[in-house]
Scaffold this motif. Structure first.
Motif, mmCIF file in Angstrom:
data_model
loop_
_atom_site.group_PDB
_atom_site.id
_atom_site.type_symbol
_atom_site.label_atom_id
_atom_site.label_comp_id
_atom_site.label_asym_id
_atom_site.label_seq_id
_atom_site.Cartn_x
_atom_site.Cartn_y
_atom_site.Cartn_z
ATOM 1 N N ILE A 40 -35.244 36.152 -44.837
ATOM 2 C CA ILE A 40 -36.529 35.445 -44.812
ATOM 3 C C ILE A 40 -37.107 35.414 -43.404
ATOM 4 C CG2 ILE A 40 -37.658 33.216 -45.169
ATOM 5 C CD1 ILE A 40 -36.982 34.715 -47.749
ATOM 6 N N GLU A 41 -36.278 35.127 -42.410
ATOM 7 C CA GLU A 41 -36.756 35.045 -41.024
ATOM 8 C C GLU A 41 -37.372 36.365 -40.578
ATOM 9 O OE1 GLU A 41 -33.678 31.728 -39.169
ATOM 10 O OE2 GLU A 41 -33.034 33.813 -39.345
ATOM 11 N N ASN A 42 -36.757 37.466 -40.951
ATOM 12 C CA ASN A 42 -37.315 38.768 -40.587
ATOM 13 C C ASN A 42 -38.534 39.126 -41.425
ATOM 14 O OD1 ASN A 42 -35.872 39.965 -38.354
ATOM 15 N ND2 ASN A 42 -34.073 40.042 -39.674
ATOM 16 N N SER A 61 -28.627 39.197 -40.976
ATOM 17 C CA SER A 61 -27.398 38.407 -40.866
ATOM 18 C C SER A 61 -26.777 38.160 -42.235
ATOM 19 C CB SER A 61 -27.688 37.071 -40.179
ATOM 20 O OG SER A 61 -28.578 36.279 -40.961
ATOM 21 N N ASN A 62 -27.603 38.216 -43.288
ATOM 22 C CA ASN A 62 -27.095 37.960 -44.642
ATOM 23 C C ASN A 62 -27.360 39.122 -45.599
ATOM 24 O OD1 ASN A 62 -29.869 37.552 -44.732
ATOM 25 N ND2 ASN A 62 -29.766 35.829 -46.154
ATOM 26 N N GLY A 63 -27.410 40.331 -45.046
ATOM 27 C CA GLY A 63 -27.576 41.496 -45.913
ATOM 28 C C GLY A 63 -28.320 42.625 -45.246
ATOM 29 N N VAL A 64 -29.134 43.312 -46.036
ATOM 30 C CA VAL A 64 -29.877 44.472 -45.527
ATOM 31 C C VAL A 64 -31.169 44.618 -46.329
ATOM 32 C CG1 VAL A 64 -28.582 46.048 -47.051
ATOM 33 C CG2 VAL A 64 -29.759 46.971 -45.044
ATOM 34 N N ILE A 65 -32.218 45.034 -45.649
ATOM 35 C CA ILE A 65 -33.504 45.304 -46.293
ATOM 36 C C ILE A 65 -33.778 46.796 -46.244
ATOM 37 C CG2 ILE A 65 -36.019 45.076 -46.034
ATOM 38 C CD1 ILE A 65 -35.611 42.228 -45.096
ATOM 39 N N HIS A 66 -34.282 47.332 -47.364
ATOM 40 C CA HIS A 66 -34.803 48.688 -47.430
ATOM 41 C C HIS A 66 -36.263 48.576 -47.845
ATOM 42 C CE1 HIS A 66 -30.698 50.199 -47.182
ATOM 43 N NE2 HIS A 66 -30.379 49.436 -48.230
ATOM 44 N N VAL A 67 -37.161 49.074 -47.022
ATOM 45 C CA VAL A 67 -38.602 49.023 -47.338
ATOM 46 C C VAL A 67 -38.910 50.124 -48.346
ATOM 47 C CG1 VAL A 67 -40.945 49.162 -46.417
ATOM 48 C CG2 VAL A 67 -39.123 48.112 -45.052
ATOM 49 N N GLY A 85 -39.910 30.169 -55.326
ATOM 50 C CA GLY A 85 -38.869 29.240 -54.899
ATOM 51 C C GLY A 85 -37.575 29.912 -54.501
ATOM 52 N N LEU A 86 -37.679 31.134 -53.955
ATOM 53 C CA LEU A 86 -36.478 31.909 -53.604
ATOM 54 C C LEU A 86 -36.165 31.907 -52.112
ATOM 55 C CD1 LEU A 86 -37.027 35.007 -55.930
ATOM 56 C CD2 LEU A 86 -35.370 33.147 -56.242
ATOM 57 N N VAL A 87 -36.924 31.129 -51.339
ATOM 58 C CA VAL A 87 -36.717 31.123 -49.886
ATOM 59 C C VAL A 87 -35.305 30.664 -49.537
ATOM 60 C CG1 VAL A 87 -37.399 30.030 -47.717
ATOM 61 C CG2 VAL A 87 -39.147 30.846 -49.295
ATOM 62 N N GLU A 88 -34.874 29.574 -50.125
ATOM 63 C CA GLU A 88 -33.543 29.040 -49.821
ATOM 64 C C GLU A 88 -32.453 30.033 -50.209
ATOM 65 O OE1 GLU A 88 -30.748 25.092 -50.694
ATOM 66 O OE2 GLU A 88 -32.838 25.154 -51.387
ATOM 67 N N THR A 89 -32.601 30.650 -51.375
ATOM 68 C CA THR A 89 -31.604 31.617 -51.840
ATOM 69 C C THR A 89 -31.478 32.791 -50.883
ATOM 70 O OG1 THR A 89 -32.017 31.053 -54.155
ATOM 71 C CG2 THR A 89 -30.955 33.172 -53.718
ATOM 72 N N LEU A 90 -32.620 33.372 -50.494
ATOM 73 C CA LEU A 90 -32.592 34.562 -49.635
ATOM 74 C C LEU A 90 -32.363 34.228 -48.164
ATOM 75 C CD1 LEU A 90 -35.417 36.684 -51.314
ATOM 76 C CD2 LEU A 90 -32.935 36.981 -51.488
ATOM 77 N N SER A 91 -32.329 32.934 -47.848
ATOM 78 C CA SER A 91 -31.931 32.496 -46.508
ATOM 79 C C SER A 91 -30.445 32.166 -46.481
ATOM 80 C CB SER A 91 -32.717 31.252 -46.084
ATOM 81 O OG SER A 91 -34.100 31.507 -46.021
ATOM 82 N N GLY A 92 -29.828 32.169 -47.661
ATOM 83 C CA GLY A 92 -28.429 31.779 -47.783
ATOM 84 C C GLY A 92 -27.466 32.847 -47.309
ATOM 85 N N GLU A 93 -26.192 32.574 -47.530
ATOM 86 C CA GLU A 93 -25.121 33.415 -46.995
ATOM 87 C C GLU A 93 -25.153 34.837 -47.534
ATOM 88 O OE1 GLU A 93 -20.210 33.328 -46.712
ATOM 89 O OE2 GLU A 93 -21.335 31.553 -47.332
#
Length: 201
Positions: free
Chosen positions: A58-60, A187-193, A78-86
């Protein structure tokens, strides 16, 4: 009362201490800045913005100028908390252009409060549990072979590698979208655009 000479000496000492402290703070700031730059340097830029491997998805995402629609959708669902999680999570992130290419009114419709469940399903169909790099997604592929994955929503995604080595992601509707920027580590995964929105059935 202290003699003037001693008073002046104390003033000089305090000035020296403050100067050394300021220099120390500057040094720490430089070290932190260097660390942040090094961290960003390990990642590809997205939309001209630095992506930091020590920040979460989320931060990125909020710092990416080409993912404003995706961020708005994640907030609405309402997925901000989930995707900010571990996590960790592997996220295929459609660009603003990808959302704009959907039929007229689609984005506005799924963003309505009454369609939150549908929006959540679409977004979680872009997320695979685990931290999967492009090499992981395309491992062992050649020719017309596919690697198949199950998303958080329970839907299927398939990945194929082109002769040039690019990764393409197929959704359940048969659409194929290119991974335009891979391995944006978080920090909690990887993003692919990706250059299209992945649509579950």
């Amino acid at each position: 009362m202290l003699p003037a000479a001693e008073d002046e000496a104390m003033s000089d000492d305090m000035s020296g201490d403050m100067s050394e402290e300021a220099m120390s703070d500057d040094g720490m700031a430089d070290d932190m800045s260097d660390e942040a730059m090094a961290d960003a340097g390990e990642n590809p830029m997205v939309g001209g913005a630095a992506m930091f491997a020590n920040q979460n998805i989320i931060e990125n995402a909020v710092n990416s100028p080409i993912h404003t629609t995706l961020v708005a959708a994640v907030k609405q669902a309402g997925l901000v908390e989930t995707l900010s999680g571990e996590g960790p999570f592997t996220v295929f992130a459609p660009t603003d252009v990808a959302f704009a290419a959907l039929p007229d009114g689609t984005v506005e419709t799924v963003m309505m409060d009454e369609n939150k469940d549908q929006l959540t399903k679409i977004l979680t169909a872009h997320v695979i549990p685990g931290r999967l790099t492009a090499a992981d997604l395309t491992a062992g592929l050649s020719g017309n072979q596919f690697n198949n994955f199950t998303t958080v929503s329970g839907d299927a995604l398939s990945v194929q590698k082109s002769p040039s080595g690019d990764a393409y992601v197929y959704d359940e509707s048969g659409n194929a979208w290119e991974v335009t920027t891979a391995d944006v580590m978080q920090s909690n995964g990887v993003i692919h655009v990706v250059d299209g929105v992945l649509l579950p059935r």
